[in-house]
Motif scaffolding. Structure first.
Motif, PDB file in Angstrom:
ATOM      1  N   SER A  30       0.689  -1.283  -0.422  1.00  0.00           N
ATOM      2  CA  SER A  30      -0.189  -0.246  -0.381  1.00  0.00           C
ATOM      3  C   SER A  30       0.720   1.758  -0.492  1.00  0.00           C
ATOM      4  N   SER A  31       2.133   0.752  -0.008  1.00  0.00           N
ATOM      5  CA  SER A  31       2.744   2.415   0.497  1.00  0.00           C
ATOM      6  C   SER A  31       3.255   2.999  -0.796  1.00  0.00           C
ATOM      7  N   ILE A  51      -0.710   4.698 -10.428  1.00  0.00           N
ATOM      8  CA  ILE A  51      -1.952   5.090  -9.186  1.00  0.00           C
ATOM      9  C   ILE A  51      -1.137   5.073  -8.447  1.00  0.00           C
ATOM     10  N   SER A  52      -1.682   6.517  -7.163  1.00  0.00           N
ATOM     11  CA  SER A  52      -0.636   7.064  -5.582  1.00  0.00           C
ATOM     12  C   SER A  52      -1.011   5.364  -4.820  1.00  0.00           C
ATOM     13  N   SER A  53      -0.059   6.384  -3.940  1.00  0.00           N
ATOM     14  CA  SER A  53       0.335   5.022  -2.568  1.00  0.00           C
ATOM     15  C   SER A  53      -1.310   5.369  -1.360  1.00  0.00           C
ATOM     16  N   ASP A  54      -1.738   6.847  -1.517  1.00  0.00           N
ATOM     17  CA  ASP A  54      -1.676   7.264  -0.920  1.00  0.00           C
ATOM     18  C   ASP A  54      -3.457   7.112  -0.800  1.00  0.00           C
ATOM     19  N   TRP A  55      -4.858   7.625  -0.050  1.00  0.00           N
ATOM     20  CA  TRP A  55      -5.463   7.480   0.436  1.00  0.00           C
ATOM     21  C   TRP A  55      -6.135   7.748  -0.830  1.00  0.00           C
ATOM     22  N   SER A  56      -5.889   9.106  -1.800  1.00  0.00           N
ATOM     23  CA  SER A  56      -6.637   9.695  -2.707  1.00  0.00           C
ATOM     24  C   SER A  56      -6.699   8.474  -3.865  1.00  0.00           C
ATOM     25  N   GLY A  57      -6.005   7.547  -4.164  1.00  0.00           N
ATOM     26  CA  GLY A  57      -5.631   7.080  -4.856  1.00  0.00           C
ATOM     27  C   GLY A  57      -5.665   7.744  -6.382  1.00  0.00           C
ATOM     28  N   PHE A  69      -8.555   3.597 -20.700  1.00  0.00           N
ATOM     29  CA  PHE A  69      -8.115   2.471 -20.236  1.00  0.00           C
ATOM     30  C   PHE A  69      -8.806   2.470 -18.449  1.00  0.00           C
ATOM     31  N   THR A  70      -8.748   2.580 -17.136  1.00  0.00           N
ATOM     32  CA  THR A  70      -8.601   2.170 -15.880  1.00  0.00           C
ATOM     33  C   THR A  70      -7.427   1.131 -15.423  1.00  0.00           C
ATOM     34  N   ILE A  71      -7.163   2.166 -14.456  1.00  0.00           N
ATOM     35  CA  ILE A  71      -5.590   1.257 -13.399  1.00  0.00           C
ATOM     36  C   ILE A  71      -6.690   1.272 -11.961  1.00  0.00           C
ATOM     37  N   SER A  72      -6.399   0.167 -11.584  1.00  0.00           N
ATOM     38  CA  SER A  72      -7.144   0.093  -9.912  1.00  0.00           C
ATOM     39  C   SER A  72      -6.575  -0.450  -8.814  1.00  0.00           C
ATOM     40  N   ARG A  73      -6.132  -0.393  -7.537  1.00  0.00           N
ATOM     41  CA  ARG A  73      -6.009  -1.317  -6.743  1.00  0.00           C
ATOM     42  C   ARG A  73      -6.232  -1.684  -6.091  1.00  0.00           C
ATOM     43  N   ASP A  74      -6.328  -2.670  -5.761  1.00  0.00           N
ATOM     44  CA  ASP A  74      -6.612  -3.544  -4.520  1.00  0.00           C
ATOM     45  C   ASP A  74      -6.223  -3.330  -3.612  1.00  0.00           C
ATOM     46  N   ASN A  78      -3.061  -6.636  -2.632  1.00  0.00           N
ATOM     47  CA  ASN A  78      -1.840  -7.043  -3.018  1.00  0.00           C
ATOM     48  C   ASN A  78      -1.941  -6.910  -4.177  1.00  0.00           C
ATOM     49  N   THR A  79      -2.838  -6.125  -5.191  1.00  0.00           N
ATOM     50  CA  THR A  79      -2.843  -6.642  -6.453  1.00  0.00           C
ATOM     51  C   THR A  79      -2.963  -4.872  -7.407  1.00  0.00           C
ATOM     52  N   VAL A  80      -2.355  -4.551  -8.658  1.00  0.00           N
ATOM     53  CA  VAL A  80      -3.036  -3.453  -9.580  1.00  0.00           C
ATOM     54  C   VAL A  80      -3.388  -4.022 -10.860  1.00  0.00           C
TER      55      VAL A  80
END
Length: 120
Positions: A30-31, A51-57, A69-74, A78-80
């Motif tokens: 997450s960092s 995609i950034s590491s902070d809460w704002s994503g 295209f859309t980038i996302s993380r979980d 531990n996935t992007v």
């Protein structure tokens, strides 16, 4: 240290969709800011999305993929991911997942890549 493994590449037709995933090892996922890059034959590697590491994503895209295209993380898994819609033949490339410990200024960790081929 982060290890990255991409999956989801394949051969599709123009206009189709494809979803790439990147699984990361380590307890500090997450960092990290995360990014996707691609390299087509005979061309240099280029930025696709991040995609950034902070809460704002916060997300960032190359002009060539913006709106498609859309980038996302979980962070719990531990996935992007990179959702790719309306694919074009010029999207054909090896796609790499990368991790940055410094807010995206430099990506220090890279996956092995996954091939995406878009036929016309």
């Amino acid at each position: 240290q982060v290890q990255l493994v991409e999956s989801g590449g394949g051969l599709v037709q123009a206009g189709d969709s494809l979803r790439l995933s990147c699984a990361a090892s380590g307890r500090t996922f997450s960092s990290y800011a995360m990014g996707w890059f691609r390299q087509a034959p005979g061309k240099e590697r280029e930025f696709v999305a991040a995609i950034s590491s902070d809460w704002s994503g916060g997300t960032y895209y190359a002009d060539s993929v913006k709106g498609r295209f859309t980038i996302s993380r979980d962070n719990a898994k531990n996935t992007v991911s990179l959702q790719m819609n309306a694919l074009k033949p010029e999207d054909t490339a090896v796609y790499y997942c990368a991790a940055s410990p410094n807010g995206g200024h430099r990506f220090d960790y890279w996956g092995q890549g996954t091939q995406v081929t878009v036929s016309s």
